[in-house]
Motif scaffolding. Structure first.
Motif, short mmCIF file in Angstrom:
data_model
loop_
_atom_site.label_atom_id
_atom_site.label_comp_id
_atom_site.label_asym_id
_atom_site.label_seq_id
_atom_site.Cartn_x
_atom_site.Cartn_y
_atom_site.Cartn_z
N ALA A 38 1.32 10.39 8.44
CA ALA A 38 1.16 11.68 9.12
C ALA A 38 2.22 11.83 10.22
N LYS A 39 2.44 10.77 10.97
CA LYS A 39 3.46 10.81 12.03
C LYS A 39 4.84 11.03 11.44
N ALA A 40 5.16 10.31 10.38
CA ALA A 40 6.47 10.47 9.74
C ALA A 40 6.64 11.90 9.24
N TYR A 41 5.60 12.45 8.66
CA TYR A 41 5.67 13.83 8.16
C TYR A 41 5.88 14.81 9.31
N ALA A 42 5.17 14.61 10.40
CA ALA A 42 5.33 15.49 11.57
C ALA A 42 6.78 15.43 12.07
N LEU A 43 7.35 14.24 12.12
CA LEU A 43 8.74 14.11 12.54
C LEU A 43 9.68 14.78 11.54
N GLU A 44 9.41 14.61 10.25
CA GLU A 44 10.23 15.23 9.21
C GLU A 44 10.23 16.75 9.32
N THR A 45 9.13 17.31 9.78
CA THR A 45 9.00 18.77 9.87
C THR A 45 9.30 19.29 11.29
N SER A 46 9.87 18.43 12.11
CA SER A 46 10.28 18.78 13.48
C SER A 46 9.13 19.27 14.35
N MET A 72 0.85 -1.17 0.00
CA MET A 72 0.00 0.00 0.00
C MET A 72 0.90 1.24 0.00
N VAL A 73 0.64 2.13 -0.94
CA VAL A 73 1.45 3.33 -1.08
C VAL A 73 0.65 4.53 -0.62
N VAL A 74 1.22 5.27 0.32
CA VAL A 74 0.64 6.54 0.77
C VAL A 74 1.51 7.63 0.16
N ARG A 75 0.86 8.57 -0.51
CA ARG A 75 1.63 9.67 -1.09
C ARG A 75 0.89 10.98 -0.86
N GLU A 76 1.64 12.06 -1.01
CA GLU A 76 1.03 13.38 -0.87
C GLU A 76 0.15 13.65 -2.08
N ALA A 77 -1.05 14.12 -1.83
CA ALA A 77 -1.98 14.45 -2.90
C ALA A 77 -1.59 15.79 -3.52
N THR A 78 -1.91 15.94 -4.79
CA THR A 78 -1.66 17.20 -5.51
C THR A 78 -2.95 17.62 -6.20
N LEU A 79 -2.90 18.75 -6.83
CA LEU A 79 -4.06 19.26 -7.55
C LEU A 79 -4.55 18.27 -8.61
N LYS A 80 -3.66 17.45 -9.14
CA LYS A 80 -4.04 16.43 -10.12
C LYS A 80 -5.01 15.40 -9.52
N ASP A 81 -5.02 15.30 -8.19
CA ASP A 81 -5.89 14.35 -7.50
C ASP A 81 -7.22 14.97 -7.06
N LEU A 82 -7.48 16.19 -7.50
CA LEU A 82 -8.62 16.95 -7.00
C LEU A 82 -9.93 16.17 -7.07
N GLU A 83 -10.25 15.57 -8.19
CA GLU A 83 -11.55 14.90 -8.33
C GLU A 83 -11.70 13.74 -7.36
N GLY A 84 -10.67 12.91 -7.28
CA GLY A 84 -10.74 11.77 -6.37
C GLY A 84 -10.79 12.19 -4.91
N ILE A 85 -10.00 13.19 -4.55
CA ILE A 85 -9.99 13.70 -3.18
C ILE A 85 -11.32 14.37 -2.87
N ALA A 86 -11.86 15.13 -3.80
CA ALA A 86 -13.15 15.80 -3.57
C ALA A 86 -14.26 14.78 -3.32
N GLN A 87 -14.25 13.67 -4.03
CA GLN A 87 -15.25 12.62 -3.81
C GLN A 87 -15.11 12.06 -2.39
N LEU A 88 -13.88 11.74 -1.98
CA LEU A 88 -13.66 11.22 -0.64
C LEU A 88 -14.05 12.25 0.42
N PHE A 89 -13.68 13.51 0.18
CA PHE A 89 -13.99 14.57 1.15
C PHE A 89 -15.51 14.75 1.29
N ASN A 90 -16.22 14.65 0.19
CA ASN A 90 -17.68 14.74 0.23
C ASN A 90 -18.27 13.59 1.05
N GLU A 91 -17.74 12.39 0.86
CA GLU A 91 -18.21 11.24 1.64
C GLU A 91 -17.87 11.41 3.12
#
Length: 147
Positions: A101-109, A1-20
């Motif tokens: 999210a935890k890894a990102y928080a650690l990466e950003t101190s 399973m790959v987790v990646r940062e979303a970009t504007l290219k993902d807008l439609e898919g993210i908008a559907q999930l956000f609506n749900e």
């Protein structure tokens, strides 16, 4: 399973999930509003979104907003949204998003990640506690509604 940062290219898919996600919290179906809100987040860069997508299907996302801890004099994150599509639940998507999210928080101190969930959302509470989140017993949280 790959987790990646979303970009504007993902807008439609993210908008559907956000609506749900919003409907899960008893909000009206409003895909145009969801799309506009998420477009603004991408364009303004005021949040960070991580997502899981497999075979062109968007399975889940989490959205982090930056904040600061005055006491610690350091950056912190608010995990404001976490949602997994109903067909993808029980497959580790939420756990993978929390780990990223935890890894990102650690990466950003950052010194912490804060989140809230509904009192009756027991599955989410169990998930968060399994990942080391502690229920705040020290402070009462208040909110002033302005609308």
């Amino acid at each position: 399973m790959v987790v990646r940062e979303a970009t504007l290219k993902d807008l439609e898919g993210i908008a559907q999930l956000f609506n749900e996600y919003r409907k899960f919290y008893h909000q009206e179906d409003h895909i145009d509003g969801a799309r506009g809100f998420m477009r603004n987040r991408f364009e303004q860069g005021d949040s960070v979104l991580f997502m899981v997508k497999e075979d062109n299907a968007y399975l889940g996302f989490t959205q982090l907003y930056p904040t600061f801890s005055s006491i610690s004099m350091a950056k912190a994150w608010i995990l404001n949204d976490l949602y997994v599509h109903k067909d993808a639940r029980g497959k580790g998507v939420a756990a993978a998003l929390l780990d990223r999210a935890k890894a990102y928080a650690l990466e950003t101190s950052a010194v912490s990640i804060a989140l809230s969930t509904a009192p009756d959302n027991l599955p989410a509470q169990r998930l968060y506690e399994k990942h080391g989140y502690k229920r705040d017993e020290q402070f009462h949280h208040y909110e002033l509604g302005l609308v």
